[in-house]
Design a protein around this motif. Structure first.
Motif, PDB file in Angstrom:
ATOM      1  N   UNK A   1     -34.275  70.408 -82.761  1.00  0.00           N
ATOM      2  CA  UNK A   1     -32.997  71.106 -82.590  1.00  0.00           C
ATOM      3  C   UNK A   1     -31.839  70.221 -82.153  1.00  0.00           C
ATOM      4  N   UNK A   2     -32.116  69.003 -81.679  1.00  0.00           N
ATOM      5  CA  UNK A   2     -31.028  68.122 -81.253  1.00  0.00           C
ATOM      6  C   UNK A   2     -31.040  66.785 -82.002  1.00  0.00           C
ATOM      7  N   UNK A   3     -32.162  66.097 -81.995  1.00  0.00           N
ATOM      8  CA  UNK A   3     -32.204  64.752 -82.563  1.00  0.00           C
ATOM      9  C   UNK A   3     -32.023  64.769 -84.080  1.00  0.00           C
ATOM     10  N   UNK A   4     -32.768  65.590 -84.788  1.00  0.00           N
ATOM     11  CA  UNK A   4     -32.660  65.615 -86.249  1.00  0.00           C
ATOM     12  C   UNK A   4     -31.326  66.176 -86.756  1.00  0.00           C
TER      13      UNK A   4
ATOM     14  N   UNK B   1     -37.668  62.315 -73.362  1.00  0.00           N
ATOM     15  CA  UNK B   1     -38.275  63.649 -73.389  1.00  0.00           C
ATOM     16  C   UNK B   1     -39.802  63.620 -73.411  1.00  0.00           C
ATOM     17  N   UNK B   2     -40.383  62.581 -73.987  1.00  0.00           N
ATOM     18  CA  UNK B   2     -41.842  62.511 -74.031  1.00  0.00           C
ATOM     19  C   UNK B   2     -42.385  61.796 -72.794  1.00  0.00           C
TER      20      UNK B   2
ATOM     21  N   UNK C   1     -40.339  68.636 -75.628  1.00  0.00           N
ATOM     22  CA  UNK C   1     -39.943  67.525 -76.505  1.00  0.00           C
ATOM     23  C   UNK C   1     -39.820  67.913 -77.976  1.00  0.00           C
ATOM     24  N   UNK C   2     -40.660  68.832 -78.458  1.00  0.00           N
ATOM     25  CA  UNK C   2     -40.572  69.228 -79.855  1.00  0.00           C
ATOM     26  C   UNK C   2     -39.266  69.967 -80.132  1.00  0.00           C
TER      27      UNK C   2
ATOM     28  N   UNK D   1     -32.489  57.544 -82.425  1.00  0.00           N
ATOM     29  CA  UNK D   1     -32.813  58.921 -82.077  1.00  0.00           C
ATOM     30  C   UNK D   1     -34.257  59.080 -81.626  1.00  0.00           C
ATOM     31  N   UNK D   2     -35.164  58.435 -82.335  1.00  0.00           N
ATOM     32  CA  UNK D   2     -36.576  58.543 -81.960  1.00  0.00           C
ATOM     33  C   UNK D   2     -36.881  57.809 -80.653  1.00  0.00           C
TER      34      UNK D   2
END
Length: 183
Positions: free
Chosen positions: A152-155, A138-139, A146-147, A130-131
């Motif tokens: 809202x999506x990855x975590x 995104x980064x 990206x935040x 995910x990271x």
């Protein structure tokens, strides 16, 4: 079969067919996880998160098959995932191959193959994938906010998948036991 066609008292044809059966069963689990993950409304979204079922499935297969089998399962699962993902083709296959090879090695050398170690390896694989996906898409590439995507999506994907992981571990473990009895 004649005694001369047997190796060490075992039938090589039967042994080879058991290998094909094992990988066909694991392949069916990977395809099923891929179909469940890719189906738009089969598994509902929770807080914007959708489960990533391929990651724990291939990690659990790696725990039962070792580093080589884990690497093969990771490549297969990653390539299937990359077929319908809007990412660089091979990105997930490369990440899952490395993670599954590591999971297979850790299980063979350091960890016991139980639910706790399965959840630890699965959570590490989910977090790392995910990271890496968030960072590269995104980064670095400037995918916009990206935040927002991280929170809202990855975590939520991570938490949702981790909650479903014991069911996947049970399915892979049941498959491994049935295949062990077959051999």
């Amino acid at each position: 079969m004649e005694e001369s066609n047997k190796i060490d008292g075992r039938d090589p044809i039967r042994r080879l067919s058991g290998r094909y059966l094992k990988w066909a069963a694991y392949g069916a689990l990977i395809v099923l996880a891929c179909l469940l993950q890719g189906a738009p409304r089969l598994i509902p979204e929770v807080l914007g998160g959708r489960p990533l079922l391929i990651i724990p499935t291939v990690v659990f297969i790696a725990m039962f098959t070792g580093p080589y089998g884990g690497a093969a399962a990771g490549i297969a699962g990653g390539l299937l995932w990359d077929l319908y993902a809007d990412r660089l083709f091979g990105f997930n296959a490369l990440i899952l191959m490395a993670m599954c090879c590591t999971a297979g090695l850790l299980t063979r050398m350091l960890l016991r193959n139980n639910l706790l170690s399965a959840l630890l390896l699965s959570s590490a694989a989910l977090l790392l994938q995910g990271l890496l996906d968030w960072y590269f898409n995104y980064v670095l590439l400037g995918g916009g906010e990206p935040l927002y995507h991280l929170l809202r999506l990855t975590l939520p994907n991570f938490v949702y998948t981790l909650l479903l992981s014991p069911l996947l571990y049970g399915a892979v473990r049941l498959t491994a036991r049935l295949l062990r009895k077959k051999e």
